[in-house]
Design a protein around this motif. Structure first.
Motif, short mmCIF file in Angstrom:
data_model
loop_
_atom_site.label_atom_id
_atom_site.label_comp_id
_atom_site.label_asym_id
_atom_site.label_seq_id
_atom_site.Cartn_x
_atom_site.Cartn_y
_atom_site.Cartn_z
N HIS A 51 1.01 -0.41 -0.09
CA HIS A 51 -0.11 0.13 0.12
C HIS A 51 1.18 1.39 0.58
N ASP A 52 1.87 0.87 -0.09
CA ASP A 52 3.29 2.19 -0.23
C ASP A 52 2.99 2.67 1.78
N GLY A 58 -1.98 1.81 11.99
CA GLY A 58 -2.42 2.88 10.80
C GLY A 58 -0.94 3.57 10.20
N LYS A 59 -1.45 4.47 9.78
CA LYS A 59 0.00 5.58 9.19
C LYS A 59 -0.44 6.24 9.37
N THR A 60 0.62 7.28 10.28
CA THR A 60 0.93 8.12 11.14
C THR A 60 1.69 9.08 10.39
N CYS A 61 1.56 10.94 10.72
CA CYS A 61 2.39 11.72 9.82
C CYS A 61 3.94 11.59 10.82
N TYR A 62 2.86 11.52 12.47
CA TYR A 62 4.51 10.98 13.49
C TYR A 62 5.51 10.67 12.86
N ASP A 63 5.51 9.03 12.67
CA ASP A 63 5.91 7.99 12.01
C ASP A 63 7.26 8.98 10.52
N HIS A 64 5.79 9.23 10.04
CA HIS A 64 7.03 9.67 8.52
C HIS A 64 7.10 10.68 8.26
N ALA A 65 7.14 11.28 9.60
CA ALA A 65 8.17 12.74 9.35
C ALA A 65 9.56 11.77 9.95
N PHE A 66 9.31 11.48 10.33
CA PHE A 66 10.75 10.62 11.10
C PHE A 66 11.52 10.02 9.80
N VAL A 67 10.54 9.41 9.14
CA VAL A 67 10.83 8.67 7.54
C VAL A 67 11.08 9.32 7.29
N LEU A 68 11.68 11.04 6.67
CA LEU A 68 11.80 12.23 5.88
C LEU A 68 12.78 12.86 6.47
N LEU A 69 12.83 12.54 8.26
CA LEU A 69 13.87 13.02 8.84
C LEU A 69 15.04 12.34 8.37
N THR A 120 6.67 11.45 -1.47
CA THR A 120 5.92 11.82 -2.36
C THR A 120 4.62 10.57 -1.71
N VAL A 121 5.10 9.92 -0.44
CA VAL A 121 4.03 9.39 0.34
C VAL A 121 3.44 10.86 1.20
N PHE A 122 3.82 10.95 1.99
CA PHE A 122 4.25 12.66 2.78
C PHE A 122 3.40 13.52 1.80
N GLY A 151 -2.54 24.10 5.09
CA GLY A 151 -1.09 24.56 5.36
C GLY A 151 -0.69 23.69 6.49
N ARG A 152 -1.50 22.83 6.79
CA ARG A 152 -1.08 21.57 7.70
C ARG A 152 -1.62 20.34 7.79
N CYS A 153 -0.66 19.47 8.21
CA CYS A 153 -0.72 17.58 7.90
C CYS A 153 -1.19 17.46 8.73
N ARG A 154 -2.34 16.33 8.07
CA ARG A 154 -3.24 15.51 8.83
C ARG A 154 -2.85 14.03 9.60
N ASP A 155 -3.24 13.94 10.60
CA ASP A 155 -2.67 12.86 11.26
C ASP A 155 -2.71 11.47 11.28
N GLU A 156 -4.05 10.90 10.82
CA GLU A 156 -3.66 9.40 11.09
C GLU A 156 -4.59 8.93 10.27
N TRP A 157 -3.46 7.82 9.26
CA TRP A 157 -4.72 6.74 8.27
C TRP A 157 -4.72 5.24 8.79
N SER A 158 -5.52 4.91 9.05
CA SER A 158 -5.72 3.18 8.51
C SER A 158 -4.53 2.52 7.80
N ALA A 159 -3.65 2.06 8.21
CA ALA A 159 -2.91 0.67 7.61
C ALA A 159 -2.83 1.22 6.05
N ASP A 160 -3.90 0.99 5.79
CA ASP A 160 -4.06 0.46 4.05
C ASP A 160 -4.63 2.05 3.49
N TRP A 161 -5.00 2.76 4.27
CA TRP A 161 -4.94 4.51 3.41
C TRP A 161 -6.79 4.15 3.17
N SER A 162 -7.40 3.15 3.83
CA SER A 162 -8.95 3.63 3.41
C SER A 162 -9.61 4.68 4.33
#
Length: 392
Positions: free
Chosen positions: A14-15, A32-43, A65-67, A77-88
């Protein structure tokens, strides 16, 4: 790190990236998939790009791209926070904490790639924080609904919630103070320094030794009364980082005084020089509890992050005058991004200036010191390119 991000932590179906793996290597889908976690992937991947690690560019491109597709909300002008693991399913919750780490990550991506659109996104989030600080007397609300309406009473019945605590979080006020200075260094805005100072002053007034025992309380209510009184190692580390950054930016010696007081407290309570690392937290009047912070054997672990070991840090994007900033930083730890690179013992010394007759400096800098007393000088036309780094 890159092996983990390119391997078992990466969701090839699912990316994006999983929050964690269990002992058998299975992903935690419930998180799920969180902005918090993905921010650290970017960092992490942007830092790897700066370090020139193989495969880092591709991972940063994928993370970007995912972010942008899943977490960045251009309209808000801000970030969404939390998705389900499959982005649904997108959760209606919006949080300032994830946006704070996203700002740090976006500035790092801009530094690594030269794509200034990331700084513009960071500045839009910072605009919101500046407005919040003015409206709430520098006690930042953390929790919001999908329309970005504040939820000031969220978790009032369980104020010590480990992910969404009730009230104002002292350490986040300090962390935002540092991040606003980081942004101001590369995208100047006359509102950022006063807001950084206000957030710092509010955190100190509400949080430092307010109940008769040294240390920062964890959270307060909206009048500034302590709620969770445990002392966390990362809050103290953010206080040290904010004091160092404000001293570098303003030259005001009150920040050096705070740094010295807090470093003495860290030595007395949190830093475990016998076994290495920092103790995680203490309760008022009690010895440290919860063991040492995860897994570092060094006395002074890596930079700010939760629950990773924390240490004082300079902004990932160097301030306008890195020679001055490094020279006036109070003693102990110099961190670029989140990588510990040296111990600094130069408190109170004058900034390093180019020698008379030295070729005109550029906007790039190189290390001219060694051992425990590094110094930074402007790069000149005769400086090896390999020794230079961008100022911002």
């Amino acid at each position: 790190m890159l092996a983990g991000l390119a391997g078992p932590l990466c969701d090839t179906a699912h990316d994006g990236w999983f929050h964690a793996l269990d002992a058998d290597g299975r992903p935690d889908l419930a998180a799920g998939k969180t902005c918090y976690d993905h921010a650290f992937v970017l960092l992490g991947t942007s830092s790897a790009v700066v370090a020139g690690l193989p495969g880092a560019d591709a991972l940063l491109a994928a993370a970007s791209t995912v972010f942008l597709e899943r977490f960045w909300d251009e309209d808000a002008g801000r970030c969404r926070d939390e998705w389900s693991a499959d982005w649904s399913r997108l959760d209606s919750y919006r949080g300032l904490n994830a946006n704070m780490h996203a700002v740090e990550a976006m500035l790092a991506v801009a530094d690594a790639t030269g794509d200034l659109s990331w700084r513009r996104r960071a500045a839009r989030v910072a605009d919101f924080v500046v407005d919040l600080a003015a409206r709430y007397d520098a006690r930042l609300p953390e929790h919001f609904d999908a329309a970005w309406t504040s939820l000031p009473d969220l978790n009032a019945d369980r104020p010590a919630d480990p992910f969404k605590p009730y009230g104002a979080t002292i350490g986040h006020g300090l962390e935002w103070s540092r991040l606003l200075l980081t942004l101001d260094a590369v995208a100047p805005d006359e509102r950022l320094l006063p807001t950084a100072e206000a957030l710092f002053d509010r955190a100190v007034a509400d949080g430092w030794s307010v109940d008769g025992t040294p240390g920062f309380v964890y959270t307060t209510d909206w009048s500034g009364t302590p709620v969770v009184r445990d002392r966390m190692h990362w809050v103290l580390a953010e206080a040290l980082a904010a004091a160092a950054a404000l001293l570098a930016r303003t030259g005001e010696q009150r920040y050096a005084a705070w740094f010295r007081e807090w470093w003495a407290h860290a030595e007395d309570v949190f830093i475990d020089r016998a076994q290495g690392s920092w103790h995680h937290q203490t309760r008022r009047g009690q010895p440290p509890r919860g063991g040492r912070v995860a897994g570092q054997a060094r006395p002074l672990p890596r930079g700010p992050g939760h629950p990773a070991p924390a240490a004082p840090a300079l902004p990932h994007s160097r301030p306008r005058d890195p020679g001055r900033s490094l020279a006036v930083t109070p003693p102990e730890v110099l961190v670029v991004g989140e990588a510990l690179i040296d111990i600094v013992q130069r408190a109170g010394q004058d900034p390093v200036e180019p020698a008379r007759g030295e070729p005109a400096p550029t906007s790039r800098w190189h290390s001219a010191g060694s051992g425990t007393t590094p110094a930074w000088r402007p790069c000149s036309p005769t400086t090896s390119a390999a020794r230079c780094c961008d100022a911002g």
